[in-house]
Design a protein around this motif. Structure first.
Motif, PDB file in Angstrom:
ATOM      1  N   UNK A  32      -5.988  39.777 -39.026  1.00 46.56           N
ATOM      2  CA  UNK A  32      -4.932  40.649 -39.536  1.00 46.56           C
ATOM      3  C   UNK A  32      -4.136  39.946 -40.630  1.00 46.56           C
ATOM      4  N   UNK A  33      -3.792  38.680 -40.400  1.00 41.27           N
ATOM      5  CA  UNK A  33      -3.073  37.916 -41.425  1.00 41.27           C
ATOM      6  C   UNK A  33      -3.906  37.850 -42.702  1.00 41.27           C
ATOM      7  N   UNK A  34      -5.179  37.512 -42.547  1.00 40.68           N
ATOM      8  CA  UNK A  34      -6.079  37.432 -43.705  1.00 40.68           C
ATOM      9  C   UNK A  34      -6.151  38.768 -44.441  1.00 40.68           C
ATOM     10  N   UNK A  35      -6.324  39.854 -43.700  1.00 45.55           N
ATOM     11  CA  UNK A  35      -6.438  41.181 -44.318  1.00 45.55           C
ATOM     12  C   UNK A  35      -5.155  41.589 -45.035  1.00 45.55           C
ATOM     13  N   UNK A  36      -4.004  41.276 -44.441  1.00 43.01           N
ATOM     14  CA  UNK A  36      -2.728  41.608 -45.075  1.00 43.01           C
ATOM     15  C   UNK A  36      -2.546  40.824 -46.371  1.00 43.01           C
ATOM     16  N   UNK A  42       2.248  42.559 -52.526  1.00 48.09           N
ATOM     17  CA  UNK A  42       3.181  41.424 -52.594  1.00 48.09           C
ATOM     18  C   UNK A  42       2.442  40.094 -52.681  1.00 48.09           C
ATOM     19  N   UNK A  43       1.185  40.086 -52.252  1.00 46.30           N
ATOM     20  CA  UNK A  43       0.376  38.863 -52.276  1.00 46.30           C
ATOM     21  C   UNK A  43      -0.562  38.803 -53.488  1.00 46.30           C
ATOM     22  N   UNK A  44      -0.402  39.697 -54.456  1.00 45.93           N
ATOM     23  CA  UNK A  44      -1.380  39.732 -55.554  1.00 45.93           C
ATOM     24  C   UNK A  44      -1.393  38.448 -56.389  1.00 45.93           C
ATOM     25  N   UNK A  45      -0.300  37.699 -56.439  1.00 52.06           N
ATOM     26  CA  UNK A  45      -0.285  36.437 -57.185  1.00 52.06           C
ATOM     27  C   UNK A  45      -0.564  35.231 -56.291  1.00 52.06           C
ATOM     28  N   UNK A  46      -0.763  35.479 -55.013  1.00 51.37           N
ATOM     29  CA  UNK A  46      -1.009  34.393 -54.068  1.00 51.37           C
ATOM     30  C   UNK A  46      -2.505  34.101 -54.008  1.00 51.37           C
ATOM     31  N   UNK A  47      -2.854  32.835 -54.047  1.00 47.98           N
ATOM     32  CA  UNK A  47      -4.255  32.425 -53.968  1.00 47.98           C
ATOM     33  C   UNK A  47      -4.712  32.486 -52.512  1.00 47.98           C
ATOM     34  N   UNK A  48      -5.601  33.420 -52.156  1.00 45.55           N
ATOM     35  CA  UNK A  48      -6.047  33.547 -50.768  1.00 45.55           C
ATOM     36  C   UNK A  48      -6.695  32.274 -50.226  1.00 45.55           C
ATOM     37  N   UNK A  49      -7.187  31.440 -51.120  1.00 43.89           N
ATOM     38  CA  UNK A  49      -7.785  30.176 -50.692  1.00 43.89           C
ATOM     39  C   UNK A  49      -6.725  29.233 -50.117  1.00 43.89           C
ATOM     40  N   UNK A  50      -5.458  29.475 -50.443  1.00 43.33           N
ATOM     41  CA  UNK A  50      -4.369  28.619 -49.963  1.00 43.33           C
ATOM     42  C   UNK A  50      -3.847  29.067 -48.596  1.00 43.33           C
ATOM     43  N   UNK A  51      -4.378  30.159 -48.063  1.00 45.61           N
ATOM     44  CA  UNK A  51      -3.886  30.691 -46.791  1.00 45.61           C
ATOM     45  C   UNK A  51      -4.004  29.670 -45.666  1.00 45.61           C
ATOM     46  N   UNK A  52      -5.132  29.017 -45.557  1.00 39.00           N
ATOM     47  CA  UNK A  52      -5.331  28.034 -44.493  1.00 39.00           C
ATOM     48  C   UNK A  52      -4.333  26.878 -44.621  1.00 39.00           C
ATOM     49  N   UNK A  53      -4.094  26.423 -45.845  1.00 43.47           N
ATOM     50  CA  UNK A  53      -3.144  25.348 -46.079  1.00 43.47           C
ATOM     51  C   UNK A  53      -1.716  25.780 -45.700  1.00 43.47           C
ATOM     52  N   UNK A  54      -1.334  27.001 -46.077  1.00 47.14           N
ATOM     53  CA  UNK A  54      -0.004  27.516 -45.750  1.00 47.14           C
ATOM     54  C   UNK A  54       0.150  27.682 -44.244  1.00 47.14           C
ATOM     55  N   UNK A  55      -0.863  28.231 -43.590  1.00 48.17           N
ATOM     56  CA  UNK A  55      -0.820  28.417 -42.135  1.00 48.17           C
ATOM     57  C   UNK A  55      -0.734  27.065 -41.420  1.00 48.17           C
ATOM     58  N   UNK A  56      -1.482  26.086 -41.908  1.00 47.57           N
ATOM     59  CA  UNK A  56      -1.451  24.745 -41.317  1.00 47.57           C
ATOM     60  C   UNK A  56      -0.092  24.091 -41.500  1.00 47.57           C
TER      61      UNK A  56
END
Length: 158
Positions: A32-36, A42-56
């Motif tokens: 769900x977090x990934x899909x959102x 609001x996340x269009x400028x956010x690099x999805x590859x950075x999600x794991x780093x941000x979550x960590x």
């Protein structure tokens, strides 16, 4: 003053924090977090590859001594007031993803909601007590009852 992070990271922190609240981050919550993050504007400028780093990074901060309060402060300090409800809504989406709301998740949602309400009250108080602005509480009360505060009826007290 606490650390400030990017708006998108603060929203991710809110989602990760509620997912981790019951000490069990389920696959459905993570998806769900990934899909959102992938789908919301609001996340269009956010690099999805950075999600794991941000979550960590969020998970690491949650391990500290005053961890939860520190993370909630980072979220609150990093978000503009207009996005507090968005953070809360995203957290609700994640909490509900696995079809169960555990007590810990409900408590965290309540804490997020309380932060949003407190900040809204502080903003309203500052706005109402600003020396160069009229007392806006009266205008808000009139609008709530369907009266335009600029109309002659409002000025005459009818």
């Amino acid at each position: 003053m606490s650390e400030q992070i990017a708006i998108q990271e603060a929203l991710i922190y809110a989602m990760v924090t509620v997912s981790a609240a019951d000490s069990n981050m389920t696959d459905k919550e993570l998806k769900t977090i990934h899909d959102l993050v992938q789908g919301l504007p609001i996340f269009h400028k956010y690099d999805p590859e950075a999600l794991l780093l941000t979550a960590s990074s969020c998970a690491e901060k949650l391990q500290g001594e005053h961890s939860l309060q520190d993370v909630l402060t980072i979220i609150a300090d990093s978000l503009p007031h207009r996005l507090y409800d968005t953070a809360y809504a995203l957290a609700v989406e994640v909490a509900a993803a696995d079809g169960q709301l555990e007590r810990e998740e409900l408590r965290l949602l309540q804490m997020l909601r309380n932060r949003a309400v407190q900040n809204r009250e502080v903003t309203a108080r500052c706005c109402c007590q600003h020396p160069k602005r009229p007392d806006r509480r009266h205008a808000v009360r009139l609008r709530w009852h369907g009266t335009n505060p600029q109309s002659p009826e409002a000025a005459s007290g009818r």
